[in-house]
Design a protein around this motif. Sequence first.
Motif, PDB file in Angstrom:
ATOM      1  N   PHE A  72      -2.780  61.836  12.551  1.00  0.00           N
ATOM      2  CA  PHE A  72      -1.462  61.650  13.168  1.00  0.00           C
ATOM      3  C   PHE A  72      -0.957  60.231  12.914  1.00  0.00           C
ATOM      4  CE2 PHE A  72       1.338  60.650  16.780  1.00  0.00           C
ATOM      5  CZ  PHE A  72       2.252  61.698  16.673  1.00  0.00           C
ATOM      6  N   LEU A  73      -1.840  59.265  13.057  1.00  0.00           N
ATOM      7  CA  LEU A  73      -1.475  57.874  12.780  1.00  0.00           C
ATOM      8  C   LEU A  73      -1.139  57.687  11.310  1.00  0.00           C
ATOM      9  CD1 LEU A  73      -1.172  54.898  13.458  1.00  0.00           C
ATOM     10  CD2 LEU A  73      -3.660  54.658  13.358  1.00  0.00           C
ATOM     11  N   LEU A  74      -1.904  58.336  10.431  1.00  0.00           N
ATOM     12  CA  LEU A  74      -1.638  58.246   8.993  1.00  0.00           C
ATOM     13  C   LEU A  74      -0.235  58.748   8.674  1.00  0.00           C
ATOM     14  CD1 LEU A  74      -2.467  57.912   5.988  1.00  0.00           C
ATOM     15  CD2 LEU A  74      -3.416  60.233   6.104  1.00  0.00           C
ATOM     16  N   ALA A  75       0.151  59.895   9.262  1.00  0.00           N
ATOM     17  CA  ALA A  75       1.481  60.454   9.019  1.00  0.00           C
ATOM     18  C   ALA A  75       2.566  59.480   9.466  1.00  0.00           C
ATOM     19  CB  ALA A  75       1.625  61.788   9.748  1.00  0.00           C
ATOM     20  N   ALA A  76       2.373  58.866  10.640  1.00  0.00           N
ATOM     21  CA  ALA A  76       3.367  57.908  11.146  1.00  0.00           C
ATOM     22  C   ALA A  76       3.472  56.700  10.215  1.00  0.00           C
ATOM     23  CB  ALA A  76       2.978  57.460  12.553  1.00  0.00           C
ATOM     24  N   LEU A  77       2.342  56.221   9.730  1.00  0.00           N
ATOM     25  CA  LEU A  77       2.362  55.062   8.834  1.00  0.00           C
ATOM     26  C   LEU A  77       3.005  55.385   7.492  1.00  0.00           C
ATOM     27  CD1 LEU A  77      -1.177  53.523   9.466  1.00  0.00           C
ATOM     28  CD2 LEU A  77       1.027  52.518  10.074  1.00  0.00           C
ATOM     29  N   ILE A  78       2.699  56.547   6.933  1.00  0.00           N
ATOM     30  CA  ILE A  78       3.277  56.927   5.640  1.00  0.00           C
ATOM     31  C   ILE A  78       4.787  57.006   5.737  1.00  0.00           C
ATOM     32  CG2 ILE A  78       3.461  58.795   3.949  1.00  0.00           C
ATOM     33  CD1 ILE A  78       0.892  57.263   3.654  1.00  0.00           C
ATOM     34  N   LEU A  79       5.303  57.664   6.796  1.00  0.00           N
ATOM     35  CA  LEU A  79       6.752  57.787   6.972  1.00  0.00           C
ATOM     36  C   LEU A  79       7.390  56.417   7.218  1.00  0.00           C
ATOM     37  CD1 LEU A  79       6.896  61.006   9.197  1.00  0.00           C
ATOM     38  CD2 LEU A  79       7.523  60.790   6.777  1.00  0.00           C
ATOM     39  N   SER A  80       6.702  55.581   7.973  1.00  0.00           N
ATOM     40  CA  SER A  80       7.242  54.244   8.273  1.00  0.00           C
ATOM     41  C   SER A  80       7.306  53.377   7.012  1.00  0.00           C
ATOM     42  CB  SER A  80       6.366  53.552   9.321  1.00  0.00           C
ATOM     43  OG  SER A  80       6.377  54.278  10.529  1.00  0.00           O
ATOM     44  N   TYR A  81       6.229  53.388   6.229  1.00  0.00           N
ATOM     45  CA  TYR A  81       6.218  52.555   5.014  1.00  0.00           C
ATOM     46  C   TYR A  81       7.143  53.115   3.940  1.00  0.00           C
ATOM     47  CZ  TYR A  81       2.867  49.037   6.366  1.00  0.00           C
ATOM     48  OH  TYR A  81       2.274  47.955   6.970  1.00  0.00           O
ATOM     49  N   ARG A  82       7.415  54.409   3.987  1.00  0.00           N
ATOM     50  CA  ARG A  82       8.408  54.981   3.072  1.00  0.00           C
ATOM     51  C   ARG A  82       9.781  54.377   3.356  1.00  0.00           C
ATOM     52  NH1 ARG A  82      12.021  59.175   2.504  1.00  0.00           N
ATOM     53  NH2 ARG A  82      12.011  60.191   0.444  1.00  0.00           N
ATOM     54  N   GLN A  83      10.084  54.199   4.634  1.00  0.00           N
ATOM     55  CA  GLN A  83      11.367  53.582   4.999  1.00  0.00           C
ATOM     56  C   GLN A  83      11.409  52.109   4.601  1.00  0.00           C
ATOM     57  OE1 GLN A  83      12.358  56.453   8.833  1.00  0.00           O
ATOM     58  NE2 GLN A  83      11.873  54.326   9.199  1.00  0.00           N
ATOM     59  N   ILE A  84      10.271  51.438   4.722  1.00  0.00           N
ATOM     60  CA  ILE A  84      10.213  50.029   4.324  1.00  0.00           C
ATOM     61  C   ILE A  84      10.462  49.888   2.822  1.00  0.00           C
ATOM     62  CG2 ILE A  84       8.627  48.060   4.049  1.00  0.00           C
ATOM     63  CD1 ILE A  84       7.404  48.812   6.745  1.00  0.00           C
ATOM     64  N   ILE A  85       9.917  50.827   2.044  1.00  0.00           N
ATOM     65  CA  ILE A  85      10.083  50.776   0.586  1.00  0.00           C
ATOM     66  C   ILE A  85      11.557  50.789   0.206  1.00  0.00           C
ATOM     67  CG2 ILE A  85       9.808  52.166  -1.515  1.00  0.00           C
ATOM     68  CD1 ILE A  85       6.982  52.864  -0.496  1.00  0.00           C
ATOM     69  N   PHE A  86      12.344  51.678   0.844  1.00  0.00           N
ATOM     70  CA  PHE A  86      13.766  51.785   0.498  1.00  0.00           C
ATOM     71  C   PHE A  86      14.593  50.662   1.128  1.00  0.00           C
ATOM     72  CE2 PHE A  86      12.460  56.247  -0.222  1.00  0.00           C
ATOM     73  CZ  PHE A  86      12.889  56.361  -1.534  1.00  0.00           C
ATOM     74  N   SER A  87      14.116  50.118   2.249  1.00  0.00           N
ATOM     75  CA  SER A  87      14.861  49.026   2.903  1.00  0.00           C
ATOM     76  C   SER A  87      14.608  47.679   2.242  1.00  0.00           C
ATOM     77  CB  SER A  87      14.480  48.948   4.386  1.00  0.00           C
ATOM     78  OG  SER A  87      14.800  50.135   5.056  1.00  0.00           O
TER      79      SER A  87
END
Length: 607
Positions: A72-87
């Motif tokens: 569950f933590l992994l999923a949250a981190l992957i989605l969060s870092y995906r947003q960081i990549i585009f930002s």
Amino acid sequence: MLSTFKRFLIGRPLKSTDLGDQKLNKRKALAILSSDALSSVAYGTEQILLVLVTVSTAAFWYSLPIAIGVLFLLAALILSYRQIIFSYPNGGGAYVVSRENLGENAGLIAGGSLLVDYILTVAVSVSAGTDAITSAFPILHEHTVLIAVIFVLMITILNLRGLTESASILAYPVYLFVIALTLLILVGLYNIITGETPPAVNAEIGTPVHGITLFILLRAFASGCSALTGVEAISNAIPNFKDPGPNNAAKTLMLMGALLAVLFTGITYLAYSYGISPSETETVVSQIAAQTFGRNFMYYFIQATTALILVLAANTGFSAFPLLACNLAKDKYFSRIFMIRGDRLGYSNGILTLGFASILLIIIFRAHTEHLIPLYAVGVFIPFTLSQTGMILKWFREKPKGWLPKLITNLIGAIITFIVLLILIITKFEQIWSVFIFVPAMVYIFHRIKNHYMDVGEQLRLKQDHEAIKIEGNVFVVPVAGITKVVENSINYATSLSDQVIAVYVSFDREEEKAFEEKWEKWQPEVRLVTLHSHYRSLITPLTKFIDTIEHKAREANYQVTVLIPQFITKKSWHNLLHNQSSLLIRAYLLYKRNVAVATIPFRFKK
């Protein structure tokens, strides 16, 4: 000879125009940037079991719900870092996000933590890889440190050869590891379904366990979160991707997350089903492979690929550390030497620094993975928490289209990572306390470095009201040790530039001093000679006192004092060991004297 050896190790130099060819496609990027995260599968489950075994083997069923929490933590981190990549498409990851949204100190804490984390990435990965090798070949246990150091040296050389070359080599073991563990999980599941594993080797799920506490469960969860190390590496290295960089980085991140989830879940379930207990001499993956296949070709294939990816997972650190060091250097928080590209267009100073620091850690901790992993995990979760919090503030402040789901994603990530960080601090404080000294010390050093660069900039900057001091002339001071061709060469050079030339001779004996003055008068009567007697056989002290006197008088007349040092250059470097090198000593001392220029006139020997 040294140049030839260097070419042999790292290859021919690349032109600056070849930089575009050093970019990574998704296949190579997954290998070079995901190897750390994927390799943590080899010890993530083991770290959970090491905590649960302190209660009893009956507590091993808790590894399954703990693994779900980690996923569950992994999923949250992957989605969060995906947003960081585009930002933040220019890379920098947690350092840039924290600095821009939480302030300078938060950014430096994230940056300092990541630098430590990447050093630990190398040390932990190589140590774990060495454990995998010694599990298969126990006779090598006593050489663990030496093997780990040799691996670090090999990976350092590999990275000095360039990004694409190291990625090409890394791709094979990474994908072989994924294939090997997938086969292990599939065959293991088949054995479980067909009943080929010993029945009831572990307590059933839900079985009450005497002595289990919330504290132990939280500690096991925090240990299992070591499987998430390396998730942030892709967001730090976006500039290394081929265009479009952010899109390719995001796809690579999602693929890495999917592979990590499948492998970690599979290994944890097999460990529970097989009743595996952690051992000092054999890893959990090794025990699973031995029970699944026996100690045959497949067992050694799995151990070999596991050892390879664990060792080569260090490459994630070698990919990310130099880029982060470069970003810090651009912002004047780190030495500018980390901005220099080497012969193969990589940031070679960062690569060498990382290699040296990780070898030092391996030697200090004797390559014991379990002693390094807690430091490793806390070094990851500090920037995890800061970057998620920074993104929350960014969405609140900017409120772009569709910002609310993004904010919720980062909010969940921030809460979970903060909770894990607190758990790590509470449950493993005796192992991680040094972080609370080291990271603030690094932040302090970063500020001192920036203050230095700001002071340098202020002193170098030409101001509108600045008036340059006009130099009226030059006074040459030439230290001489005798009447030789070397001295003659220097005197002729000085007199060609100025009529203000003073030769200085330091004597240790009165009779020698008098004899030298007479010889000089006959040889160079037009050049003034000053003899200085040294009562304590010191060359530097009387010479510098004299130069201070000359410099003081020259400054009053707007004259520049130049100390012209005669120096002979031997034909072979080892010949230098046969001479006292007093000219180097004089030059090194005088370079720090104010308003004194220092020049060297070489005289080269032919034999």
